[in-house]
Design an enzyme around this catalytic site. Structure first.
Site, PDB file in Angstrom:
ATOM      1  N   TYR B 151       0.830  -0.985  -0.002  1.00 23.09           N
ATOM      2  CA  TYR B 151       0.108   0.074   0.016  1.00 23.09           C
ATOM      3  C   TYR B 151       1.045   1.284  -0.092  1.00 23.09           C
ATOM      4  O   TYR B 151       2.026   1.367   0.679  1.00 23.09           O
ATOM      5  CB  TYR B 151      -0.913  -0.010   1.234  1.00 23.09           C
ATOM      6  CG  TYR B 151      -1.800  -1.132   1.541  1.00 23.09           C
ATOM      7  CD1 TYR B 151      -1.414  -2.335   1.997  1.00 23.09           C
ATOM      8  CD2 TYR B 151      -3.130  -1.061   1.064  1.00 23.09           C
ATOM      9  CE1 TYR B 151      -2.262  -3.559   2.153  1.00 23.09           C
ATOM     10  CE2 TYR B 151      -4.189  -2.135   1.386  1.00 23.09           C
ATOM     11  CZ  TYR B 151      -3.396  -3.205   1.954  1.00 23.09           C
ATOM     12  OH  TYR B 151      -4.286  -4.217   2.219  1.00 23.09           O
ATOM     13  N   HIS B 159      -6.427   1.792  -1.405  1.00 22.26           N
ATOM     14  CA  HIS B 159      -6.302   0.412  -1.722  1.00 22.26           C
ATOM     15  C   HIS B 159      -5.018  -0.157  -2.069  1.00 22.26           C
ATOM     16  O   HIS B 159      -4.291   0.787  -2.622  1.00 22.26           O
ATOM     17  CB  HIS B 159      -7.354   0.441  -3.055  1.00 22.26           C
ATOM     18  CG  HIS B 159      -8.702   0.313  -2.629  1.00 22.26           C
ATOM     19  ND1 HIS B 159      -9.420  -0.751  -1.944  1.00 22.26           N
ATOM     20  CD2 HIS B 159      -9.695   1.300  -3.041  1.00 22.26           C
ATOM     21  CE1 HIS B 159     -10.607  -0.364  -1.981  1.00 22.26           C
ATOM     22  NE2 HIS B 159     -10.845   0.881  -2.477  1.00 22.26           N
ATOM     23  N   LYS B 198      -5.508  -5.042  -8.794  1.00 26.59           N
ATOM     24  CA  LYS B 198      -4.000  -4.977  -8.614  1.00 26.59           C
ATOM     25  C   LYS B 198      -3.271  -5.470  -9.655  1.00 26.59           C
ATOM     26  O   LYS B 198      -3.492  -6.576 -10.215  1.00 26.59           O
ATOM     27  CB  LYS B 198      -3.746  -5.843  -7.251  1.00 26.59           C
ATOM     28  CG  LYS B 198      -4.511  -5.316  -5.711  1.00 26.59           C
ATOM     29  CD  LYS B 198      -4.103  -6.243  -4.909  1.00 26.59           C
ATOM     30  CE  LYS B 198      -5.085  -6.434  -3.865  1.00 26.59           C
ATOM     31  NZ  LYS B 198      -5.826  -5.019  -3.448  1.00 26.59           N
TER      32      LYS B 198
END
Lengths: 196, 250
Positions: B151, B159, B198
């Site tokens: 992060y 996020h 991601k």
């Protein structure tokens, strides 16, 4: 490689290579076009070659093509990408071929890379250009990226780096073909920033 | 996938993060932890640390460990992973550790202790140092099928952008791990992570030898950073740079 005797349509703008002002096709191009009914191939005896024979030749590995590279070719070509054999010029003018040289050299130059695609090794196979109706074989520009066909195992970091060096600054994508699936991965270097 | 930058969880959260650089909060944690009498104790494969409110707050703000909820008010308890414990002890030099609840242990003994429990500890520690020393928050990525998720600031604000897979090789560039050995491993990592927006970050610990001492581990290995992206040609034909797509199914 086959010489195109009669052509119709704009697909030839980005298919086949020009040698000595003549148009030639590699086996994967022949396979793709024959499969969609856009090309008929004749053998030396002027007999039409059926798809089974053409597909077999695609898979043969003797003509710089394998079944896997053919699948990759077909996948990208059908999506509109311009696909050429890696490192091969789209067009070679007359004066680059010595008219007095023996015919084997000419064939090499026309057919391009004839060495076998090794099973399992990573092979740089295609130069890809984005779909582009203004594509010119005489001035294609740099490819948007290069496709490397890889076997069973994903490439190691070192393999990726060594192949990137061969591609100079052109982005590299790794292709894996298995049964009904053609996937492409890339491993670009990144630099996670140092945060405050 | 091409991320368009960090996804902050609320309006103004980017400003909050900007006004509170993680490196500064970590510096505060170092001071607080150094002054604390509390020592971490092994508990299972992790470490238990008893804390007081000020330390609790700083551990939470820097996202180290997992706070164990209890009904007690005056003391709190944190469970720290081996990498977190060693990082706080060795790299940030602020955490005391005791193995038998009596004597405090020094860094060399703790190093041996960690190595005896897990032969892969040095590799994961090297990756952890690489990420934390750039001031990224690092949490275990088990739920995402990867090693870590990172992060840009506290997980409450933003996020996670990257799911991290750690690989390693010796100094001849020969891959030493069983990670990413077959294509389905790549598909798995990318699919799982793209589904939660991601990108997959592949960290390669290069030049690793099993017999390295702690200083050798940090001085003689380099961590290579690459992204693993899947390109879906049917989804991108207009010279765009999108590689793969959030939630794509193929």
């Amino acid at each position: 490689m086959a010489q195109v005797i009669e052509k119709k349509g704009s697909l030839w703008v980005s298919t086949g290579v020009i040698r000595n002002s003549k148009l030639y096709c590699h086996i994967e191009e022949i396979g793709y076009l024959a499969q969609i009914g856009a090309l008929v191939l004749f053998d030396e005896g002027d007999n039409v070659m059926g798809l089974k024979d053409i597909f077999t030749k695609c898979a043969d590995r003797q003509y710089g093509c394998s079944w896997e590279s053919f699948e990759a070719y077909r996948h990208l070509k059908s999506l509109g990408y311009i696909v050429g054999r890696q490192g091969q010029p789209w067009s070679l003018k007359h004066n680059k071929i010595n008219p007095n040289s023996d015919s084997t050299v000419d064939t090499d130059l026309i057919a391009g890379r004839i060495e076998e695609l090794q099973i399992g090794a990573a092979n740089l196979i295609f130069d890809i250009h984005q779909p582009n109706s203004k594509f010119k074989k005489t001035d294609p520009g740099n490819p948007s990226f290069i496709i490397c066909l890889v076997g069973d195992r994903p490439p190691s970091r070192k393999e990726v780096e060594d192949l990137e060096k061969k591609c100079k600054s052109v982005p590299l994508k790794f292709c894996h073909v298995s049964h009904d699936n053609v996937s492409f991965f890339s491993f670009p270097k990144v630099s996670l920033p140092v945060l405050p | 996938m091409e991320l368009s930058g960090p996804r902050w969880k609320g309006k103004n959260f980017a400003q909050i993060a900007n006004s509170n650089p993680m490196s500064e909060i970590i510096a505060q944690l170092q001071v607080c932890l150094s002054n604390s009498e509390s020592a971490a104790l092994p508990i299972g494969t992790d470490f238990l640390l008893e804390t007081v409110p000020e330390l609790t707050k700083l551990l939470n703000r820097t996202s180290f460990g997992r706070q164990l909820t209890t009904s007690y008010d005056s003391k709190q308890y944190f469970q720290l992973s081996p990498e977190e414990t060693f990082y706080l002890h060795h790299f940030l030099k602020c955490l005391k550790v005791s193995i038998d609840n009596a004597k405090l242990i020094d860094v060399n003994d703790l190093w041996n202790f960690m190595r005896n429990r897990s032969e892969l500890f040095p590799i994961y520690y090297r990756a952890y140092v690489h990420l934390r020393s750039k001031n990224w928050i690092v949490k275990l990525g088990t739920k995402n099928g990867v090693d870590y998720v990172v992060y840009r600031h506290h997980p409450a604000l933003v996020h996670s952008e990257y799911a991290v897979v750690v690989d390693w090789e010796n100094d001849k560039g020969e891959k030493q791990s069983e990670r990413l050995r077959v294509w389905s491993d790549l598909h798995c990592a990318v699919r799982a992570c793209n589904g939660v927006a991601k990108a997959v970050l592949l960290l390669n610990v290069m030049g690793y030898e099993v017999n390295f001492s702690l200083p050798e581990l940090l001085e003689r290995t380099i961590v290579d950073e690459r992204q693993i992206t899947r390109w879906v040609p049917s989804q991108c034909r207009d010279d765009c740079k999108l590689e793969g797509n959030k939630g794509e199914h193929h």
